[in-house]
Scaffold this motif. Structure first.
Motif, PDB file in Angstrom:
ATOM      1  N   GLY A  46      13.575  36.594  13.208  1.00 20.10           N
ATOM      2  CA  GLY A  46      14.712  36.236  12.380  1.00 20.10           C
ATOM      3  C   GLY A  46      14.980  37.214  11.253  1.00 20.10           C
ATOM      4  N   GLN A  47      14.256  38.325  11.227  1.00 17.61           N
ATOM      5  CA  GLN A  47      14.403  39.319  10.162  1.00 17.61           C
ATOM      6  C   GLN A  47      15.022  40.630  10.653  1.00 17.61           C
ATOM      7  OE1 GLN A  47      10.785  39.728   7.783  1.00 17.61           O
ATOM      8  NE2 GLN A  47      10.127  37.712   8.500  1.00 17.61           N
ATOM      9  N   GLY A  48      15.474  40.653  11.903  1.00 20.70           N
ATOM     10  CA  GLY A  48      16.107  41.855  12.439  1.00 20.70           C
ATOM     11  C   GLY A  48      15.136  42.929  12.888  1.00 20.70           C
ATOM     12  N   VAL A  49      13.875  42.590  13.046  1.00 21.33           N
ATOM     13  CA  VAL A  49      12.866  43.591  13.399  1.00 21.33           C
ATOM     14  C   VAL A  49      13.083  44.143  14.806  1.00 21.33           C
ATOM     15  CG1 VAL A  49      10.386  43.999  13.722  1.00 21.33           C
ATOM     16  CG2 VAL A  49      11.186  42.650  11.780  1.00 21.33           C
ATOM     17  N   ALA A  50      13.434  43.284  15.754  1.00 21.72           N
ATOM     18  CA  ALA A  50      13.661  43.762  17.123  1.00 21.72           C
ATOM     19  C   ALA A  50      14.805  44.778  17.152  1.00 21.72           C
ATOM     20  CB  ALA A  50      13.948  42.589  18.052  1.00 21.72           C
ATOM     21  N   GLU A  51      15.868  44.498  16.427  1.00 27.19           N
ATOM     22  CA  GLU A  51      16.980  45.447  16.381  1.00 27.19           C
ATOM     23  C   GLU A  51      16.561  46.742  15.703  1.00 27.19           C
ATOM     24  OE1 GLU A  51      21.632  45.777  14.917  1.00 27.19           O
ATOM     25  OE2 GLU A  51      20.711  43.805  15.085  1.00 27.19           O
ATOM     26  N   GLN A  52      15.726  46.660  14.684  1.00 31.51           N
ATOM     27  CA  GLN A  52      15.217  47.866  14.037  1.00 31.51           C
ATOM     28  C   GLN A  52      14.415  48.719  15.025  1.00 31.51           C
ATOM     29  OE1 GLN A  52      13.182  47.209  10.238  1.00 31.51           O
ATOM     30  NE2 GLN A  52      14.351  45.316  10.009  1.00 31.51           N
ATOM     31  N   LEU A  53      13.633  48.062  15.865  1.00 34.83           N
ATOM     32  CA  LEU A  53      12.874  48.789  16.894  1.00 34.83           C
ATOM     33  C   LEU A  53      13.816  49.490  17.866  1.00 34.83           C
ATOM     34  CD1 LEU A  53      10.112  46.183  17.672  1.00 34.83           C
ATOM     35  CD2 LEU A  53       9.656  48.555  17.040  1.00 34.83           C
ATOM     36  N   VAL A  54      14.831  48.780  18.317  1.00 35.34           N
ATOM     37  CA  VAL A  54      15.807  49.374  19.234  1.00 35.34           C
ATOM     38  C   VAL A  54      16.524  50.531  18.547  1.00 35.34           C
ATOM     39  CG1 VAL A  54      17.926  48.960  20.556  1.00 35.34           C
ATOM     40  CG2 VAL A  54      16.067  47.276  20.612  1.00 35.34           C
ATOM     41  N   ASP A  55      16.871  50.370  17.271  1.00 37.88           N
ATOM     42  CA  ASP A  55      17.516  51.449  16.531  1.00 37.88           C
ATOM     43  C   ASP A  55      16.615  52.677  16.439  1.00 37.88           C
ATOM     44  OD1 ASP A  55      19.715  49.827  16.156  1.00 37.88           O
ATOM     45  OD2 ASP A  55      19.287  49.398  14.049  1.00 37.88           O
ATOM     46  N   ARG A  56      15.327  52.456  16.254  1.00 40.79           N
ATOM     47  CA  ARG A  56      14.382  53.584  16.176  1.00 40.79           C
ATOM     48  C   ARG A  56      14.331  54.324  17.501  1.00 40.79           C
ATOM     49  NH1 ARG A  56      12.534  57.604  15.959  1.00 40.79           N
ATOM     50  NH2 ARG A  56      10.524  58.312  15.174  1.00 40.79           N
ATOM     51  N   LEU A  57      14.277  53.561  18.598  1.00 37.95           N
ATOM     52  CA  LEU A  57      14.300  54.180  19.920  1.00 37.95           C
ATOM     53  C   LEU A  57      15.625  54.899  20.150  1.00 37.95           C
ATOM     54  CD1 LEU A  57      13.162  54.721  22.728  1.00 37.95           C
ATOM     55  CD2 LEU A  57      14.008  52.458  23.408  1.00 37.95           C
ATOM     56  N   ALA A  58      16.733  54.286  19.767  1.00 38.87           N
ATOM     57  CA  ALA A  58      18.050  54.917  19.944  1.00 38.87           C
ATOM     58  C   ALA A  58      18.131  56.239  19.191  1.00 38.87           C
ATOM     59  CB  ALA A  58      19.151  53.966  19.488  1.00 38.87           C
ATOM     60  N   ALA A  59      17.609  56.278  17.978  1.00 40.43           N
ATOM     61  CA  ALA A  59      17.623  57.518  17.192  1.00 40.43           C
ATOM     62  C   ALA A  59      16.806  58.607  17.888  1.00 40.43           C
ATOM     63  CB  ALA A  59      17.072  57.259  15.787  1.00 40.43           C
ATOM     64  N   GLU A  60      15.662  58.236  18.401  1.00 34.02           N
ATOM     65  CA  GLU A  60      14.805  59.198  19.110  1.00 34.02           C
ATOM     66  C   GLU A  60      15.501  59.738  20.359  1.00 34.02           C
ATOM     67  OE1 GLU A  60      10.599  60.707  19.839  1.00 34.02           O
ATOM     68  OE2 GLU A  60      11.591  59.932  18.066  1.00 34.02           O
ATOM     69  N   MET A  61      16.138  58.847  21.103  1.00 38.44           N
ATOM     70  CA  MET A  61      16.800  59.269  22.337  1.00 38.44           C
ATOM     71  C   MET A  61      18.019  60.136  22.035  1.00 38.44           C
ATOM     72  SD  MET A  61      14.813  58.346  24.707  1.00 38.44           S
ATOM     73  CE  MET A  61      13.472  58.562  23.532  1.00 38.44           C
ATOM     74  N   LYS A  62      18.737  59.841  20.963  1.00 42.08           N
ATOM     75  CA  LYS A  62      19.867  60.699  20.575  1.00 42.08           C
ATOM     76  C   LYS A  62      19.369  62.108  20.282  1.00 42.08           C
ATOM     77  CE  LYS A  62      23.123  57.336  18.768  1.00 42.08           C
ATOM     78  NZ  LYS A  62      23.826  56.791  17.611  1.00 42.08           N
ATOM     79  N   GLU A  63      18.244  62.204  19.570  1.00 40.85           N
ATOM     80  CA  GLU A  63      17.664  63.518  19.266  1.00 40.85           C
ATOM     81  C   GLU A  63      17.287  64.272  20.534  1.00 40.85           C
ATOM     82  OE1 GLU A  63      14.367  63.415  16.543  1.00 40.85           O
ATOM     83  OE2 GLU A  63      15.476  62.185  15.104  1.00 40.85           O
ATOM     84  N   GLU A  64      16.828  63.535  21.542  1.00 44.81           N
ATOM     85  CA  GLU A  64      16.405  64.147  22.804  1.00 44.81           C
ATOM     86  C   GLU A  64      17.548  64.312  23.794  1.00 44.81           C
ATOM     87  OE1 GLU A  64      12.982  62.248  24.535  1.00 44.81           O
ATOM     88  OE2 GLU A  64      11.905  62.203  22.630  1.00 44.81           O
ATOM     89  N   GLY A  65      18.744  63.835  23.430  1.00 44.69           N
ATOM     90  CA  GLY A  65      19.897  63.943  24.314  1.00 44.69           C
ATOM     91  C   GLY A  65      19.817  63.016  25.515  1.00 44.69           C
ATOM     92  N   LYS A  66      19.183  61.860  25.339  1.00 46.35           N
ATOM     93  CA  LYS A  66      19.013  60.914  26.442  1.00 46.35           C
ATOM     94  C   LYS A  66      19.758  59.617  26.158  1.00 46.35           C
ATOM     95  CE  LYS A  66      14.549  62.745  27.773  1.00 46.35           C
ATOM     96  NZ  LYS A  66      13.130  62.458  27.990  1.00 46.35           N
TER      97      LYS A  66
END
Length: 95
Positions: A46-66
């Motif tokens: 209920g604190q948005g942690v799962a979305e924060q995890l997905v955002d972290r993965l999304a940022a990493e994948m953007k950097e890698e062009g994936k």
């Protein structure tokens, strides 16, 4: 919240080493990954942690062009609910 990276996952443990939250993914070809699992301990829900995890993965994948193929039910629902936020990182499933 800061997350650690190990292999194909981002995660957060408490001081005693207990897993509090994680997102896991797998390579899916050369330009994609499949987001396969999200977990958040009841103490953090209920604190948005799962979305924060997905955002972290999304940022990493953007950097890698994936792109990310959402596989786990949470990711599928999140990407659908916030499609504008994730439109540049979502890959279509090839099923």
């Amino acid at each position: 919240m800061e997350f650690e990276k190990e292999g194909y996952r981002f995660y957060k443990n408490d001081e005693s080493g207990k897993l509090l939250a994680e997102v896991t993914y797998e390579p899916n070809g050369e330009d994609k990954v499949s987001l396969t699992h999200t977990f958040v301990d009841a103490s953090l829900r209920g604190q948005g942690v799962a979305e924060q995890l997905v955002d972290r993965l999304a940022a990493e994948m953007k950097e890698e062009g994936k792109k990310i193929v959402p596989v786990c039910s949470y990711a599928v629902a999140l990407f659908k609910r916030k499609s504008d936020k994730y439109k540049d990182i979502i890959a279509k499933c090839s099923k």
